[in-house]
Write a protein that holds these residues in place. Structure first.
Motif, mmCIF file in Angstrom:
data_model
loop_
_atom_site.group_PDB
_atom_site.id
_atom_site.type_symbol
_atom_site.label_atom_id
_atom_site.label_comp_id
_atom_site.label_asym_id
_atom_site.label_seq_id
_atom_site.Cartn_x
_atom_site.Cartn_y
_atom_site.Cartn_z
ATOM 1 N N CYS A 36 -38.154 -12.570 -25.210
ATOM 2 C CA CYS A 36 -37.109 -11.603 -25.525
ATOM 3 C C CYS A 36 -37.313 -11.176 -26.971
ATOM 4 O O CYS A 36 -37.411 -12.015 -27.862
ATOM 5 C CB CYS A 36 -35.732 -12.235 -25.351
ATOM 6 S SG CYS A 36 -34.382 -11.089 -25.641
ATOM 7 N N ARG A 65 -38.848 -6.026 -15.938
ATOM 8 C CA ARG A 65 -38.361 -6.952 -14.922
ATOM 9 C C ARG A 65 -39.489 -7.261 -13.942
ATOM 10 O O ARG A 65 -40.492 -6.566 -13.886
ATOM 11 C CB ARG A 65 -37.178 -6.359 -14.138
ATOM 12 C CG ARG A 65 -35.927 -6.058 -14.945
ATOM 13 C CD ARG A 65 -35.260 -7.334 -15.422
ATOM 14 N NE ARG A 65 -33.986 -7.091 -16.047
ATOM 15 C CZ ARG A 65 -33.791 -6.929 -17.342
ATOM 16 N NH1 ARG A 65 -34.809 -6.960 -18.162
ATOM 17 N NH2 ARG A 65 -32.590 -6.758 -17.845
ATOM 18 N N LYS A 74 -35.998 -12.075 -7.820
ATOM 19 C CA LYS A 74 -34.576 -11.746 -7.969
ATOM 20 C C LYS A 74 -33.891 -12.730 -8.915
ATOM 21 O O LYS A 74 -33.072 -12.339 -9.750
ATOM 22 C CB LYS A 74 -33.880 -11.760 -6.605
ATOM 23 C CG LYS A 74 -34.283 -10.609 -5.717
ATOM 24 C CD LYS A 74 -33.584 -10.697 -4.381
ATOM 25 C CE LYS A 74 -34.025 -9.571 -3.462
ATOM 26 N NZ LYS A 74 -33.393 -9.658 -2.143
ATOM 27 N N ASN A 77 -35.012 -11.947 -12.500
ATOM 28 C CA ASN A 77 -34.351 -10.736 -12.992
ATOM 29 C C ASN A 77 -32.878 -10.988 -13.316
ATOM 30 O O ASN A 77 -32.355 -10.466 -14.302
ATOM 31 C CB ASN A 77 -34.501 -9.603 -11.983
ATOM 32 C CG ASN A 77 -35.924 -9.092 -11.903
ATOM 33 O OD1 ASN A 77 -36.708 -9.276 -12.828
ATOM 34 N ND2 ASN A 77 -36.256 -8.454 -10.798
ATOM 35 N N ARG A 78 -32.207 -11.823 -12.503
ATOM 36 C CA ARG A 78 -30.809 -12.175 -12.805
ATOM 37 C C ARG A 78 -30.707 -12.964 -14.102
ATOM 38 O O ARG A 78 -29.783 -12.760 -14.897
ATOM 39 C CB ARG A 78 -30.193 -12.970 -11.661
ATOM 40 C CG ARG A 78 -29.512 -12.081 -10.622
ATOM 41 C CD ARG A 78 -28.868 -12.934 -9.607
ATOM 42 N NE ARG A 78 -30.041 -13.367 -8.852
ATOM 43 C CZ ARG A 78 -30.054 -13.957 -7.675
ATOM 44 N NH1 ARG A 78 -29.007 -14.267 -7.103
ATOM 45 N NH2 ARG A 78 -31.148 -14.284 -7.057
ATOM 46 N N ARG A 79 -31.657 -13.881 -14.335
ATOM 47 C CA ARG A 79 -31.649 -14.652 -15.588
ATOM 48 C C ARG A 79 -31.882 -13.746 -16.788
ATOM 49 O O ARG A 79 -31.235 -13.904 -17.826
ATOM 50 C CB ARG A 79 -32.703 -15.755 -15.535
ATOM 51 C CG ARG A 79 -32.293 -16.904 -14.611
ATOM 52 C CD ARG A 79 -33.329 -17.991 -14.537
ATOM 53 N NE ARG A 79 -33.536 -18.645 -15.822
ATOM 54 C CZ ARG A 79 -34.562 -19.439 -16.076
ATOM 55 N NH1 ARG A 79 -35.468 -19.680 -15.155
ATOM 56 N NH2 ARG A 79 -34.691 -20.007 -17.265
ATOM 57 N N ASP A 81 -31.151 -10.535 -16.919
ATOM 58 C CA ASP A 81 -29.912 -9.769 -17.080
ATOM 59 C C ASP A 81 -28.850 -10.600 -17.796
ATOM 60 O O ASP A 81 -28.113 -10.090 -18.645
ATOM 61 C CB ASP A 81 -29.373 -9.324 -15.712
ATOM 62 C CG ASP A 81 -30.232 -8.261 -15.046
ATOM 63 O OD1 ASP A 81 -31.002 -7.574 -15.754
ATOM 64 O OD2 ASP A 81 -30.145 -8.130 -13.805
ATOM 65 N N GLY A 82 -28.786 -11.889 -17.478
ATOM 66 C CA GLY A 82 -27.831 -12.779 -18.129
ATOM 67 C C GLY A 82 -28.115 -12.944 -19.614
ATOM 68 O O GLY A 82 -27.196 -12.936 -20.436
ATOM 69 N N GLU A 84 -29.665 -10.801 -21.522
ATOM 70 C CA GLU A 84 -29.332 -9.519 -22.155
ATOM 71 C C GLU A 84 -27.828 -9.368 -22.332
ATOM 72 O O GLU A 84 -27.346 -8.988 -23.403
ATOM 73 C CB GLU A 84 -29.892 -8.378 -21.300
ATOM 74 C CG GLU A 84 -29.851 -7.041 -21.963
ATOM 75 C CD GLU A 84 -30.630 -5.999 -21.184
ATOM 76 O OE1 GLU A 84 -30.835 -4.909 -21.761
ATOM 77 O OE2 GLU A 84 -31.022 -6.235 -20.031
ATOM 78 N N LYS A 85 -27.070 -9.725 -21.303
ATOM 79 C CA LYS A 85 -25.602 -9.632 -21.367
ATOM 80 C C LYS A 85 -25.043 -10.586 -22.433
ATOM 81 O O LYS A 85 -24.161 -10.203 -23.215
ATOM 82 C CB LYS A 85 -25.012 -9.966 -19.995
ATOM 83 C CG LYS A 85 -23.507 -9.858 -19.937
ATOM 84 C CD LYS A 85 -22.997 -10.236 -18.569
ATOM 85 C CE LYS A 85 -21.505 -10.266 -18.589
ATOM 86 N NZ LYS A 85 -20.938 -11.294 -17.748
#
Length: 154
Positions: A36, A65, A74, A77-79, A81-82, A84-85
């Motif tokens: 990141c 992604r 999937k 990608n969820r991790r 997104d987490g 980033e959030k």
């Protein structure tokens, strides 16, 4: 204030993967770390490891992604997104009252990494170990003269 969050692959440091990365972007044998890369107000970018690994052939740099639709992609990608959030929420929290923060401060707050010990503290720890070795008369022991040289070296 502006926050930029990007995800990039980092191939292993072996010579074969570097050569392969230069020759082809479709490397299938190696596994790469997803890093990141964060920047606040266009400061210098600060990368940190997400500790998520993926094959470069399964990664789309355009969307940053995994591009496959299987369950592992999937989950990855969820991790991402987490992460980033979480970074966006932390950035909002730290700048809520108009305070300006640096990229390093944001990353430090997110990763909860303590500052590494100063060189002097490490050297003092080393001297303490060496002082204990003076009394050891075996082959691992040192003389008092050697200890004095170590003491004066720093």
């Amino acid at each position: 204030m502006y926050l930029s969050i990007n995800f990039r692959l980092r191939l292993s440091k072996s010579k074969t993967s570097k050569k392969a990365a230069k020759i082809s972007k479709n490397i299938t044998d190696e596994i790469a770390t997803i890093r990141c890369v964060v920047s606040v107000n266009s400061e210098s970018e600060v990368p940190f490891s997400t500790k998520i690994y993926v094959k470069p052939s399964d990664w789309s740099q355009d969307v940053q992604r995994c591009k496959l639709s299987y369950e592992l992609a999937k989950t990855i990608n969820r991790r991402l997104d987490g992460i980033e959030k979480d970074l966006e929420e932390l950035f909002e929290e730290l700048t809520r009252y108009g305070d300006t923060i640096s990229t390093h401060e944001l990353i430090k707050a997110y990763t909860n990494v303590e500052e590494p010990p100063l060189a002097l503290a490490l050297w003092e720890k080393y001297l303490k170990i060496q002082k204990e070795r003076i009394e050891d008369s075996g082959k691992n022991g040192i003389t008092e003269g050697t200890y004095i040289k170590y003491e004066k070296a720093f």
